[in-house]
Each structure stands twice: as C-alpha cells, then as structure tokens.
Design an enzyme around this catalytic site. Sequence first.
Site, PDB file in Angstrom:
ATOM      1  CD  GLU A   1      -2.776   1.361   0.180  1.00  0.00           C
ATOM      2  OE1 GLU A   1      -2.410   2.311  -0.529  1.00  0.00           O
ATOM      3  OE2 GLU A   1      -3.772   0.665  -0.091  1.00  0.00           O
TER       4      GLU A   1
ATOM      5  CB  THR B   1     -12.780  -4.126   1.473  1.00  0.00           C
ATOM      6  OG1 THR B   1     -13.433  -3.412   0.435  1.00  0.00           O
ATOM      7  CG2 THR B   1     -12.376  -5.503   0.984  1.00  0.00           C
TER       8      THR B   1
ATOM      9  CG  ASP C   1       3.881   1.696  -8.358  1.00  0.00           C
ATOM     10  OD1 ASP C   1       3.157   0.683  -8.442  1.00  0.00           O
ATOM     11  OD2 ASP C   1       3.916   2.573  -9.236  1.00  0.00           O
TER      12      ASP C   1
ATOM     13  CE  LYS D   1     -13.727  12.849 -14.618  1.00  0.00           C
ATOM     14  NZ  LYS D   1     -13.075  13.932 -13.916  1.00  0.00           N
TER      15      LYS D   1
ATOM     16  CG  ASP E   1     -17.500  -0.418  -6.081  1.00  0.00           C
ATOM     17  OD1 ASP E   1     -16.563  -0.168  -6.863  1.00  0.00           O
ATOM     18  OD2 ASP E   1     -17.874   0.382  -5.190  1.00  0.00           O
TER      19      ASP E   1
ATOM     20  CG  PHE F   1     -12.710   1.754  -1.353  1.00  0.00           C
ATOM     21  CD1 PHE F   1     -11.764   2.080  -0.398  1.00  0.00           C
ATOM     22  CD2 PHE F   1     -12.990   2.676  -2.341  1.00  0.00           C
ATOM     23  CE1 PHE F   1     -11.110   3.303  -0.421  1.00  0.00           C
ATOM     24  CE2 PHE F   1     -12.340   3.900  -2.389  1.00  0.00           C
ATOM     25  CZ  PHE F   1     -11.390   4.210  -1.424  1.00  0.00           C
TER      26      PHE F   1
ATOM     27  CG  ASP G   1      -7.673   3.797  -6.661  1.00  0.00           C
ATOM     28  OD1 ASP G   1      -8.278   4.532  -5.878  1.00  0.00           O
ATOM     29  OD2 ASP G   1      -6.623   3.205  -6.361  1.00  0.00           O
TER      30      ASP G   1
END
Length: 243
Positions: free
Chosen positions: A98, A220, A125, A152, A184, A222, A148
């Site tokens: 993380e 989790t 990373d 877009k 999700d 998120f 993430d």
Amino acid sequence: MSKANTDQAQSNSSSAPDDNRRPIRSFVIRGGRLTHSQRRALENFWQEFGVDYPSGIVNSPQTFSNQAELVVEIGFGMGDSLLQMATDNPHLNYIGIEVHKPGIGKLLQGLAERQLTNVKIICHDAKEILAHSFADQSIEKIQIFFPDPWPKKRHHKRRLIQTEFTQLLVQKLKPNGQIHLATDWQEYADHMLEVLTAEQQLNNAAGAGQFWQQKQRPITKFERRGQRFGHGVWDLLFTRVLP
Ligand SMILES: C[S@@+](CC[C@H](N)C(=O)[O-])C[C@H]1O[C@@H](n2cnc3c(N)ncnc32)[C@H](O)[C@@H]1O
C-alpha cells in the site's frame, strides 16, 4: 517508519520509465491526515512489521523465517480485511502492499494489538515491488480488492489491471496459484474479465465468462462504501495453469 524511510518510500512511489515521459501511476498519494494513533503506530511498529523497499527478495524463508505459503494483497486500503484474513489464517503468510500512509498506520496498529506474526507491509508502488522483489513462481495467491476504477476514459491507462501488469502477476504466481480480484464498478469488472480471460496461462475458476460467486473474504471498506451508493460487487478468481 522513520521519516527518512517514509520520505524515500514516497519519492520512490513512481515507476521510473525508460524515457523522459512521466510515469503512469495507478494511485494518487491522498493527503488524508494521520490520526495520532496511526502516526504512533508508524513510528513504533514499522520496524517490526514493515519491509523497506528495496530490500532484496521477499519470500517466506527470508521475510518470515518459515515455509508457509505466501499471499500478497495489493492496495489494502485501511487494512481491515487483510487483518481479518491474517487472523483467520495463521498458517499463511501475508504481504500487504500500500502507498496510503493512514491505512498503513491503521494496519500496523491492528497487527500490534493482535500480535500477528504472519503479516508484513511494504510501502511502495506494487508494480515495482512485484517486478523486483518477488521471484518468479513464488506466490500462492495475489488479491486486489476494489482497485481504483479510474472511471473516466482518459484515465483508463491508470488502471492497475492491464495486460502487462496481469502478465507480471502470472509470472510471479506458483503453478495453480490464484488471482482474486473484486470491484464495484461493472465496466471495470468486464474489463478485468476480458484481460484475465485473454491470458493463456490463466483459467477462470468460475467458468468461462463468469464472475466468482463464492466470495469467501471479509467485506472491505470500499465495498461497504459502494454498497451505500447502491453499487453491485463483482469478484473474479483465476488460477494459473501449467504452460
Ligand atoms: C479504492 S482503494 C481500495 C482499498 C481496499 N482494498 C478496500 O477495498 O477498501 C485502492 C487502494 O489501492 C492503493 N493502490 C493503488 N495503486 C497502487 C499501487 N500501484 N501500489 C500500491 N498501492 C496501490 C491505493 O493507495 C488505495 O488505497
């Protein structure tokens, strides 16, 4: 984590490209203030549970002094589900990767409270860590929950799950090792399914074109957030087959 290590981790958090273009990152370092207990945990427990990068090869004998199978979680966020899994599975070793320091602090605090010995954390990373710190065919399972989605179109290149990164994941998995993903975001779920299905060395454990229904993982942060917005959840489980 000492300030020097923390600063180094942050400045190293980009993959240096071969040319002069700026690297494409799958994350932004979020400002999020550290709580007092997260800061204290970073200062007091990084030494015990953290692995500084670069650190040589990460594996069970070197990192945990045992032979247990290795599970790697990329982007554990606040670490609640990783903490739960590691508690429930003391026979497995977990490496959590993380870059979000409040989450690292929170997980360190939980690890210290529960006195777990089967989790180590790397702050860097994941793309670089995977490439440089793990031997090929050394990981039993790689899990990436709610990466993430970068919804877009112009940001799609930032998505973690891409062909090249998937090939790196496969390379690091043992034969019969598994990749478990969850999202999700339906359009990202379809993209994940397409990318993983195209990889010849992966077999969809749910059956061709299907998402994995037997989740067998804690919820989790998120995921809970997505539920509040009425989002669905899609899990994918793929197994590395012998070439
Ligand atoms: C949307 S959050 C999900 C967190 C957690 N898995 C959950 O479900 O609550 C994605 C996390 O992945 C982390 N992340 C994204 N790209 C990363 C990378 N290349 N290396 C390490 N962490 C990364 C971010 O910092 C962020 O905390």
